[in-house]
Design a protein around this motif. Structure first.
Motif, PDB file in Angstrom:
ATOM      1  N   HIS A  23       0.850  -1.196   0.000  1.00 41.56           N
ATOM      2  CA  HIS A  23       0.000   0.000   0.000  1.00 41.56           C
ATOM      3  C   HIS A  23       0.877   1.233   0.000  1.00 41.56           C
ATOM      4  CE1 HIS A  23       0.836   0.972   4.237  1.00 41.56           C
ATOM      5  NE2 HIS A  23       0.732  -0.308   4.489  1.00 41.56           N
ATOM      6  N   GLN A  24       0.293   2.373  -0.355  1.00 44.63           N
ATOM      7  CA  GLN A  24       1.005   3.658  -0.302  1.00 44.63           C
ATOM      8  C   GLN A  24       1.133   4.099   1.165  1.00 44.63           C
ATOM      9  OE1 GLN A  24       2.158   5.261  -3.232  1.00 44.63           O
ATOM     10  NE2 GLN A  24       1.630   3.231  -4.033  1.00 44.63           N
ATOM     11  N   GLU A  68      -7.791   3.123  -6.594  1.00 46.26           N
ATOM     12  CA  GLU A  68      -7.592   3.661  -5.241  1.00 46.26           C
ATOM     13  C   GLU A  68      -8.513   2.978  -4.248  1.00 46.26           C
ATOM     14  OE1 GLU A  68      -7.601   7.855  -4.723  1.00 46.26           O
ATOM     15  OE2 GLU A  68      -5.652   8.036  -5.704  1.00 46.26           O
ATOM     16  N   GLN A 123      -9.171   2.510  -0.436  1.00 54.72           N
ATOM     17  CA  GLN A 123      -8.739   3.216   0.776  1.00 54.72           C
ATOM     18  C   GLN A 123      -8.650   2.249   1.955  1.00 54.72           C
ATOM     19  OE1 GLN A 123     -12.174   6.038   0.188  1.00 54.72           O
ATOM     20  NE2 GLN A 123     -10.794   7.352   1.343  1.00 54.72           N
ATOM     21  N   VAL A 181      -3.735   4.398   0.395  1.00 55.93           N
ATOM     22  CA  VAL A 181      -4.429   3.809  -0.748  1.00 55.93           C
ATOM     23  C   VAL A 181      -3.598   2.654  -1.289  1.00 55.93           C
ATOM     24  CG1 VAL A 181      -5.674   5.918  -1.377  1.00 55.93           C
ATOM     25  CG2 VAL A 181      -3.437   5.459  -2.386  1.00 55.93           C
ATOM     26  N   GLN A 182      -4.297   1.731  -1.914  1.00 52.03           N
ATOM     27  CA  GLN A 182      -3.634   0.615  -2.588  1.00 52.03           C
ATOM     28  C   GLN A 182      -4.443   0.300  -3.844  1.00 52.03           C
ATOM     29  OE1 GLN A 182      -3.767  -2.226   0.707  1.00 52.03           O
ATOM     30  NE2 GLN A 182      -5.446  -3.311  -0.277  1.00 52.03           N
ATOM     31  N   ASN A 183      -3.822  -0.476  -4.735  1.00 50.30           N
ATOM     32  CA  ASN A 183      -4.440  -0.645  -6.054  1.00 50.30           C
ATOM     33  C   ASN A 183      -5.271  -1.923  -6.169  1.00 50.30           C
ATOM     34  OD1 ASN A 183      -2.525  -2.605  -6.118  1.00 50.30           O
ATOM     35  ND2 ASN A 183      -1.337  -1.758  -7.822  1.00 50.30           N
TER      36      ASN A 183
END
Ligand code: FE2
Length: 441
Positions: free
Chosen positions: A71-72, A241, A243, A256-258
């Motif tokens: 994840h970011q 995105e 959340q 966020v992650q994809n």
């Protein structure tokens, strides 16, 4: 739909579960093979210290499409009405009662996470010591958003509306008169299809246990087989995105992650969310005279390090027969070294038929006197003592904590639900003392 969901039965079991679309996904004979079946990643979720005694040790192994580390960075987002700041208001030892908390207004879309409001609590998640009590009022699904609580476990008590919960371990529903527990760190998403409201007991210290039964024996109160854990379910969904919201040290953060975090194809272990239907609770009580203490109705307890003293107990007041002879049957007048937060799921509570309503609450703090109102008292000392089904059509509950809880600013002012007249329910209690009374011969 609720009836289509499958569950594993038992409390604290070492479960194994595979999504049936991927048979053989669960590695056999070891937890972390060089290459997992189906190209999955293995990840352990630890719910206790590695070295916790075996009887206490909780962990699960997750076999997922991507590890959850993908994840970011997390960034701080607004907390809304979630807080662990217990100094927002001066302490207040009064008896407190809240009218039903407001559901979202028509035309307003509020998801479960946005609808979380902290009412009271004590302690600090940084030292893993304390409790928080929240309510939620919502009417919209969370969408592509998952939440996890890094601070402790949530015991969720729906009062209105069914929660459709997707967890990393699978899907479950929780409707009024059911409860569910989602432990520290487990990611979940809540969807509601109607205006929904409920209560949450959060504990920082420990996990919930079934209470010891002592002389009651092997059966009774909440039986282990009635606890239900979801079966493995995954989605392989790439989105730009997704959340991930974390409650960490009482603050909310977002990353966020994809992809969807609900990508666990198989899991095994004893650290997993569960639900329980309160209708399955087997009440035990006095059958000749007087009362057992309300601890006899404990569904789950979160023990502290002090023997016999809970961080918090979840206690219910279920429909049951009262049969005691020559006994004042309502709950006794009481001052307690514990804090008592009560809510009501439906019906009318026997000690206060008016004013304490479903979706509302009360708090009787440390050593704050409480007990039946005048109307209840007058009835109880004159009514014939026949066997009576009490609390029929009612489910009240208590979060009882050894912490001295503080009420938040929202709890006092923001919600505008405090009933300033609550104390009046006792003001008409009469003095009945008669110094000339003598026992009948
Ligand atoms: Fe009490």
């Amino acid at each position: 739909m609720a009836s289509e969901l499958k569950y594993l039965s038992g409390f604290g079991n070492e479960f194994q579960s595979e999504d049936p679309r991927c048979p053989g996904a669960l590695p056999q004979g070891q937890n972390n093979p060089q290459k997992c079946p189906y190209g999955l990643y293995a990840e352990q979720l630890s719910g206790t210290a590695f070295t916790a005694p075996r009887s206490e040790n909780q962990r699960s192994w997750l076999y997922r499409i991507r590890p959850s580390v993908l994840h970011q960075p997390f960034e701080k987002v607004k907390n809304g009405h979630v807080t662990h700041d217990w100094n927002e208001q001066p302490p207040n030892p009064n008896q407190l009662r809240w009218k039903p908390f407001d559901l979202p207004k028509a035309g307003e879309k509020v998801d479960w996470l946005q609808g979380l409001h902290t009412v009271c609590g004590a302690g600090d998640p940084r030292t893993r010591n304390g409790v928080a009590i929240h309510v939620y009022m919502c009417n919209a699904p969370m969408g592509d958003k998952a939440f996890y609580n890094a601070d402790g476990d949530f015991l969720i008590v729906p009062q209105q509306g069914t929660l459709h919960i997707t967890t990393e371990f699978g899907k479950m529903t929780a409707e009024p008169n059911e409860i569910c527990v989602i432990q520290q760190g487990i990611r979940f998403n809540v969807s509601v299809l109607e205006p929904s409201r409920g209560y949450i007991l959060e504990v920082f210290d420990n996990h919930f246990h079934l209470p010891s039964l002592g002389p009651i024996g092997a059966n009774g109160l909440a039986n282990p087989r009635d606890f239900l854990t979801p079966v493995a379910w995954f989605e392989d969904r790439d989105i730009p995105e997704y959340q991930i919201i974390s409650k960490y040290q009482g603050q909310l953060f977002e990353a966020v992650q994809n992809h969807s975090p609900f990508d666990i194809v198989a899991w095994h272990g004893n650290y997993a969310p569960y639900k329980y239907d309160l209708a399955n609770f087997m009440p035990v009580n006095a059958v000749r005279f007087d009362h057992c203490d309300p601890s006899i109705f404990t569904v789950l307890t979160c023990p502290s390090n002090k023997p016999g003293t809970a961080v918090a107990d979840f206690v219910i007041f279920p429909p049951r027969w009262a049969v005691q002879e020559h006994t004042f049957r309502p709950p006794y007048y009481h001052r307690n070294c514990m804090s008592e937060f009560m809510g009501i799921i439906y019906g009318k509570y026997e000690a206060k038929e008016e004013g304490f309503q479903p979706g509302g609450a009360s708090l009787h703090s440390m050593m704050t006197p409480h007990g039946p109102d005048s109307q209840c008292y007058e009835g109880a000392v004159t009514d014939p003592l026949k066997p009576t089904l009490i609390a029929d059509g009612t489910q009240a509950f208590m979060f009882e904590s050894s912490f001295s809880m503080a009420v938040t600013k929202w709890g006092f002012d923001g919600c505008q639900k405090i009933d300033p007249a609550y104390f009046k329910c006792w003001q008409t209690l009469k003095k009945n003392f008669n110094p000339h009374w003598r026992p009948e011969k």
